[in-house]
Design a protein around this motif. Sequence first.
Motif, PDB file in Angstrom:
ATOM      1  N   TRP A 146       8.231  17.398 -12.542  1.00 58.22           N
ATOM      2  CA  TRP A 146       7.870  17.937 -11.233  1.00 58.22           C
ATOM      3  C   TRP A 146       8.944  17.664 -10.182  1.00 58.22           C
ATOM      4  CZ3 TRP A 146       2.020  16.295 -10.459  1.00 58.22           C
ATOM      5  CH2 TRP A 146       1.248  16.914 -11.450  1.00 58.22           C
ATOM      6  N   ARG A 147       9.844  16.733 -10.443  1.00 62.04           N
ATOM      7  CA  ARG A 147      10.984  16.418  -9.558  1.00 62.04           C
ATOM      8  C   ARG A 147      10.511  16.086  -8.134  1.00 62.04           C
ATOM      9  NH1 ARG A 147      14.038  21.815 -10.218  1.00 62.04           N
ATOM     10  NH2 ARG A 147      15.511  20.896  -8.745  1.00 62.04           N
ATOM     11  N   LEU A 148       9.472  15.277  -8.053  1.00 60.75           N
ATOM     12  CA  LEU A 148       8.857  14.997  -6.757  1.00 60.75           C
ATOM     13  C   LEU A 148       9.787  14.249  -5.814  1.00 60.75           C
ATOM     14  CD1 LEU A 148       5.214  14.022  -7.806  1.00 60.75           C
ATOM     15  CD2 LEU A 148       6.084  16.234  -7.034  1.00 60.75           C
ATOM     16  N   ALA A 149      10.439  13.204  -6.304  1.00 62.38           N
ATOM     17  CA  ALA A 149      11.317  12.422  -5.426  1.00 62.38           C
ATOM     18  C   ALA A 149      12.522  13.229  -4.990  1.00 62.38           C
ATOM     19  CB  ALA A 149      11.756  11.143  -6.134  1.00 62.38           C
ATOM     20  N   VAL A 157       0.860  -1.182   0.000  1.00 57.74           N
ATOM     21  CA  VAL A 157       0.000   0.000   0.000  1.00 57.74           C
ATOM     22  C   VAL A 157       0.900   1.238   0.000  1.00 57.74           C
ATOM     23  CG1 VAL A 157      -1.754   1.286   1.261  1.00 57.74           C
ATOM     24  CG2 VAL A 157      -1.856  -1.217   1.164  1.00 57.74           C
ATOM     25  N   GLY A 158       0.847   1.990  -1.097  1.00 55.30           N
ATOM     26  CA  GLY A 158       1.705   3.154  -1.247  1.00 55.30           C
ATOM     27  C   GLY A 158       0.914   4.427  -1.473  1.00 55.30           C
ATOM     28  N   SER A 159       1.474   5.335  -2.266  1.00 55.36           N
ATOM     29  CA  SER A 159       0.905   6.669  -2.456  1.00 55.36           C
ATOM     30  C   SER A 159       0.789   7.005  -3.931  1.00 55.36           C
ATOM     31  CB  SER A 159       1.802   7.707  -1.780  1.00 55.36           C
ATOM     32  OG  SER A 159       1.485   9.011  -2.219  1.00 55.36           O
ATOM     33  N   TYR A 160      -0.231   7.816  -4.255  1.00 59.25           N
ATOM     34  CA  TYR A 160      -0.374   8.221  -5.654  1.00 59.25           C
ATOM     35  C   TYR A 160       0.715   9.188  -6.097  1.00 59.25           C
ATOM     36  CZ  TYR A 160      -3.066  12.598  -4.523  1.00 59.25           C
ATOM     37  OH  TYR A 160      -3.497  13.818  -4.057  1.00 59.25           O
ATOM     38  N   TYR A 161       1.549   9.648  -5.173  1.00 60.45           N
ATOM     39  CA  TYR A 161       2.680  10.471  -5.607  1.00 60.45           C
ATOM     40  C   TYR A 161       3.637   9.677  -6.495  1.00 60.45           C
ATOM     41  CZ  TYR A 161       1.190  14.067  -2.314  1.00 60.45           C
ATOM     42  OH  TYR A 161       0.483  15.038  -1.646  1.00 60.45           O
ATOM     43  N   THR A 162       3.708   8.359  -6.325  1.00 58.32           N
ATOM     44  CA  THR A 162       4.566   7.581  -7.224  1.00 58.32           C
ATOM     45  C   THR A 162       3.983   7.566  -8.635  1.00 58.32           C
ATOM     46  OG1 THR A 162       3.479   5.507  -6.585  1.00 58.32           O
ATOM     47  CG2 THR A 162       5.459   6.124  -5.377  1.00 58.32           C
ATOM     48  N   HIS A 163       2.670   7.609  -8.752  1.00 55.54           N
ATOM     49  CA  HIS A 163       2.020   7.718 -10.065  1.00 55.54           C
ATOM     50  C   HIS A 163       2.436   9.022 -10.739  1.00 55.54           C
ATOM     51  CE1 HIS A 163      -1.146   7.832 -13.117  1.00 55.54           C
ATOM     52  NE2 HIS A 163      -1.473   9.039 -12.666  1.00 55.54           N
ATOM     53  N   PHE A 164       2.360  10.115  -9.991  1.00 55.43           N
ATOM     54  CA  PHE A 164       2.726  11.406 -10.578  1.00 55.43           C
ATOM     55  C   PHE A 164       4.232  11.505 -10.813  1.00 55.43           C
ATOM     56  CE2 PHE A 164      -1.339  12.403  -8.410  1.00 55.43           C
ATOM     57  CZ  PHE A 164      -2.069  12.706  -9.550  1.00 55.43           C
ATOM     58  N   HIS A 165       5.022  10.818 -10.017  1.00 51.93           N
ATOM     59  CA  HIS A 165       6.464  10.752 -10.256  1.00 51.93           C
ATOM     60  C   HIS A 165       6.743  10.138 -11.625  1.00 51.93           C
ATOM     61  CE1 HIS A 165      10.731   9.821  -9.568  1.00 51.93           C
ATOM     62  NE2 HIS A 165      10.452   8.587  -9.930  1.00 51.93           N
ATOM     63  N   ARG A 166       6.003   9.089 -11.978  1.00 50.21           N
ATOM     64  CA  ARG A 166       6.168   8.469 -13.297  1.00 50.21           C
ATOM     65  C   ARG A 166       5.636   9.361 -14.413  1.00 50.21           C
ATOM     66  NH1 ARG A 166       3.826   4.278 -10.772  1.00 50.21           N
ATOM     67  NH2 ARG A 166       1.897   4.503 -12.007  1.00 50.21           N
ATOM     68  N   ARG A 210      10.175  10.422  -2.185  1.00 47.98           N
ATOM     69  CA  ARG A 210      11.363   9.604  -2.463  1.00 47.98           C
ATOM     70  C   ARG A 210      11.250   8.245  -1.773  1.00 47.98           C
ATOM     71  NH1 ARG A 210      17.459  10.845  -0.193  1.00 47.98           N
ATOM     72  NH2 ARG A 210      18.367   8.830  -0.793  1.00 47.98           N
ATOM     73  N   SER A 211      10.748   8.230  -0.533  1.00 41.15           N
ATOM     74  CA  SER A 211      10.632   6.955   0.179  1.00 41.15           C
ATOM     75  C   SER A 211       9.620   6.035  -0.482  1.00 41.15           C
ATOM     76  CB  SER A 211      10.248   7.193   1.648  1.00 41.15           C
ATOM     77  OG  SER A 211       8.880   7.527   1.813  1.00 41.15           O
ATOM     78  N   ARG A 212       8.541   6.580  -1.018  1.00 42.55           N
ATOM     79  CA  ARG A 212       7.542   5.754  -1.684  1.00 42.55           C
ATOM     80  C   ARG A 212       8.063   5.212  -3.019  1.00 42.55           C
ATOM     81  NH1 ARG A 212       3.983   3.602   1.817  1.00 42.55           N
ATOM     82  NH2 ARG A 212       2.701   5.157   2.858  1.00 42.55           N
ATOM     83  N   VAL A 213       8.805   6.029  -3.748  1.00 44.93           N
ATOM     84  CA  VAL A 213       9.403   5.568  -5.002  1.00 44.93           C
ATOM     85  C   VAL A 213      10.400   4.453  -4.724  1.00 44.93           C
ATOM     86  CG1 VAL A 213      10.892   6.237  -6.937  1.00 44.93           C
ATOM     87  CG2 VAL A 213       9.015   7.742  -6.219  1.00 44.93           C
ATOM     88  N   GLU A 214      11.241   4.645  -3.718  1.00 50.35           N
ATOM     89  CA  GLU A 214      12.237   3.629  -3.388  1.00 50.35           C
ATOM     90  C   GLU A 214      11.594   2.411  -2.736  1.00 50.35           C
ATOM     91  OE1 GLU A 214      15.664   5.139  -1.408  1.00 50.35           O
ATOM     92  OE2 GLU A 214      16.096   6.598  -2.994  1.00 50.35           O
ATOM     93  N   GLN A 215      10.479   2.602  -2.067  1.00 50.23           N
ATOM     94  CA  GLN A 215       9.746   1.472  -1.504  1.00 50.23           C
ATOM     95  C   GLN A 215       9.303   0.518  -2.610  1.00 50.23           C
ATOM     96  OE1 GLN A 215       5.517   1.922  -0.339  1.00 50.23           O
ATOM     97  NE2 GLN A 215       6.217   1.385   1.748  1.00 50.23           N
ATOM     98  N   ALA A 216       8.697   1.073  -3.654  1.00 43.76           N
ATOM     99  CA  ALA A 216       8.213   0.232  -4.756  1.00 43.76           C
ATOM    100  C   ALA A 216       9.370  -0.465  -5.460  1.00 43.76           C
ATOM    101  CB  ALA A 216       7.417   1.086  -5.738  1.00 43.76           C
ATOM    102  N   ARG A 217      10.423   0.292  -5.733  1.00 47.30           N
ATOM    103  CA  ARG A 217      11.578  -0.299  -6.417  1.00 47.30           C
ATOM    104  C   ARG A 217      12.255  -1.345  -5.537  1.00 47.30           C
ATOM    105  NH1 ARG A 217      13.899   4.066  -8.142  1.00 47.30           N
ATOM    106  NH2 ARG A 217      15.128   4.465  -6.274  1.00 47.30           N
ATOM    107  N   GLY A 218      12.454  -1.026  -4.274  1.00 50.48           N
ATOM    108  CA  GLY A 218      13.112  -1.953  -3.367  1.00 50.48           C
ATOM    109  C   GLY A 218      12.301  -3.216  -3.144  1.00 50.48           C
ATOM    110  N   ALA A 219      10.982  -3.089  -3.080  1.00 56.72           N
ATOM    111  CA  ALA A 219      10.125  -4.260  -2.894  1.00 56.72           C
ATOM    112  C   ALA A 219      10.280  -5.225  -4.051  1.00 56.72           C
ATOM    113  CB  ALA A 219       8.670  -3.824  -2.761  1.00 56.72           C
TER     114      ALA A 219
END
Length: 303
Positions: A122-125, A108-117, A132-141
Motif C-alpha cells: 500500500w506504500r502508506l509511509a 500513543v500512535g495510529s493503526y496506520y503503522t499496523h497496516f504499514h507492516r 510516515r511520521s507515525r512509522v518514524e515515531q515508533a522507530r525513533g522512540a
Amino acid sequence: MRVVVVGASGLIGQHVVARLRESGHGVTSVARTARAGVDHALDATSAAAADFRALLAGHDGVVFAAGADDREAPHGPAYPVFHRGNVAPVVRLLTAAREEGLTRAAVVGSYYTHFHREHPEWRLAERHPYVRSRVEQARGAREAAGPDLPVAVLELPFVFGRARDRLPNWAGPLDAWVRSRSPLLAPPGGSAATTVAHVAEVAVDALERASGEDLPVSLENLTWKDMFGRIAAAAGHARPVRALPGAPVRAGLLLTGLAHRVRGRQSGLDLRHLGDLVLRELFVAPARAGSVDAALAETFPRA
C-alpha cells in the motif's frame, strides 16, 4: 509505579491518568497548557531533552499521548510539521527517559503503522506524510530508548468516548451531520473502532508488563454504513443509511486535494491516495472483542 503522562489534558491522556490512579499508581501529568489537573505545563514540541529529564527524574514509566493530528493540512511540505509534532518530541522524551533510568514507556500512535507492516504494497509511509511520521515515531522512540527501556506502541483506530470537555477531534462534523436533514450516505469499506476507556486499559497494562510490543487496539470492526447508522441512533436521529458508490468519494477527495494545492497546503493523508484507504475495510482483529455502543452514546449524546 510512578508514571509521567505527556498530553495528560487530552481525551486519551485524561483516561490514562485516571486508569493509572485507579490501579494505585502515582502520576505526574504534563500538558501544553496549565489547567486544573495538570501538574506541569510544558510544550512537548519545543521542550529539550533536559526539560524532560527534570520531569522524569524519580519515575518508572512515561506515556506520550500528544502529537499532530492526521487531519492537519499545513502549508507544504507537510512532513516537517508532522515530524515536529510526532517524531522529534518522542525521540527527545525517550532519550531523557533512558538517561533517567526509566524502565517502561508507551507511545500513543495510529493503526496506520499496523497496516504499514501488514500491507507494504500500500506504500502508506511513502504516500502519506502523517503515516510516515507515525512509522518514524515508533522507530525513533525505540532507538532512543535503547534495549533496556521497552516501548509499547498503541496503534489506535477510531476512538469513541469523552473526557469532560474533550471529544474526538472528528466528532463535531459527524455530530452535526447525523442531526441534520441531510441523507446519511456511506461508501464501501469501514474501520476498526475502540473506546478511550479501552485505550487507557491497554496503556496501563502495557506499562505494568513493561511491554515493548506493537499493540493494535480494537474492540469492533464497523463498516461505514454500520458506524454512521449507530452514531445517528446514539444521537437520537436513527434513520436508514444509503449506499454511496466509491467513485464520487474519490472524486471529492481529489477535488479537495486540488483546492489544498492551490492554497499551498498539503494534507497529512494525501488526498490523491486517500480513497485507496477509506474505501477499504481497515479492520483489525480485536485481542478482546467488545462493544463501542456506550462510548458512542458519550460521544454523540441525545439532545
